[in-house]
Design a protein around this motif. Structure first.
Motif, short mmCIF file in Angstrom:
data_model
loop_
_atom_site.label_atom_id
_atom_site.label_comp_id
_atom_site.label_asym_id
_atom_site.label_seq_id
_atom_site.Cartn_x
_atom_site.Cartn_y
_atom_site.Cartn_z
N TYR B 35 0.85 -1.24 -0.04
CA TYR B 35 0.25 -0.24 0.03
C TYR B 35 0.94 1.52 0.11
O TYR B 35 1.97 1.10 0.45
N GLN B 37 0.72 5.39 1.59
CA GLN B 37 -0.20 6.60 1.82
C GLN B 37 -0.18 7.38 1.70
O GLN B 37 1.14 8.35 1.52
N LEU B 43 -4.44 5.15 2.50
CA LEU B 43 -3.73 3.49 2.17
C LEU B 43 -4.82 3.34 1.00
O LEU B 43 -5.37 3.61 0.91
N LEU B 88 4.33 7.52 1.87
CA LEU B 88 4.80 6.37 3.11
C LEU B 88 4.06 4.48 2.34
O LEU B 88 3.07 4.47 1.95
N PHE B 90 3.71 0.85 2.90
CA PHE B 90 3.21 -0.03 3.86
C PHE B 90 3.44 -1.22 3.47
O PHE B 90 2.19 -1.25 2.08
N PRO B 107 6.44 -1.55 9.23
CA PRO B 107 6.62 0.35 10.24
C PRO B 107 6.76 0.89 9.30
O PRO B 107 6.33 1.99 9.26
#
Lengths: 111, 114
Positions: B35, B37, B43, B88, B90, B107
């Protein structure tokens, strides 16, 4: 229209307040509804889940689903500074389907 | 030890560079996901894999590719990074057992493309 909508906040409340977080969605086929909590610089973690319509309570947290209105809520009672995080609603049709996440609401609980 | 690990945790790169983000898991789950973000967008699913031989595009796969090297490893590549891939990232896993398809997240990797 996005599939799942959520007020991004930020939401700031005093310690001890009751917090209400909400999501709306457009896909009437969603059956499983979840809330994830994401602390700063961490990945999201599952907080609560419910199936179809109704309420579910877990300690200070209550999740509500109203499928007729396509609306879900998370209530936090006696909010604590440790509840400060981003809360993402999520939903899926079945376990074989992708999970669709809302954009998240940022919550700060002020001591 | 963390069940889902991602490397690197932070990366700054330049436009046009090839970047690989790696994910490893010790949960024994067959399903793995990537994913990204972004503020206000939440997400968004890039790619997912339900087993080693299964790779599927998510909602925003353009500009990305993946490789499932083993049950425990799933890597994401940006062949030629561009600034709007700053985000970001994930990795997540799920067992596929139970109705909620609970996702277990790493994380995150903060990627900046200059």
């Amino acid at each position: 229209q996005k599939e799942v909508e959520q007020d991004p906040g930020p939401l700031s409340v005093p310690e001890g307040a009751i917090v209400s977080l909400n999501c709306t969605y457009s896909n009437s086929a969603f059956q499983y509804f979840m809330w994830y909590r994401q602390y700063s610089r961490k990945g999201p973690e599952l907080l609560m889940y419910t199936y179809s319509s109704g309420n579910k309570e877990d300690g200070r947290f209550t999740a509500q689903v109203d499928k007729s209105s396509k609306y879900i809520s998370l209530f936090i009672r006696d909010s604590q500074p440790s509840d400060s995080a981003t809360y993402l609603c999520a939903m899926t049709e079945t376990s074989y389907d992708k999970v669709i996440f809302g954009p998240g609401t940022s919550l700060s609980v002020i001591p | 030890d963390a069940d889902v690990t991602q490397t690197p945790r932070n990366r700054i790169t330049k436009t046009g560079k090839r970047i690989m983000l790696e994910c490893s898991q010790t949960k024994g789950h067959d399903r793995m996901y990537w994913y990204r973000q972004d503020p206000g967008l939440g997400l968004r699913l890039i790619y997912y894999s339900f087993d080693v031989k299964d790779i599927n595009k998510g909602e925003i796969s353009d500009g990305y590719s993946v490789s499932r090297q083993a049950q425990a490893k799933f890597s994401l590549s940006l062949e030629s990074a561009i600034p709007n891939q700053t985000a970001l990232y994930f990795c997540a896993t799920s067992s596929g057992i139970g109705p909620y398809n609970e996702q277990f997240f790493g994380p995150g990797t903060r990627l900046t493309v200059l």
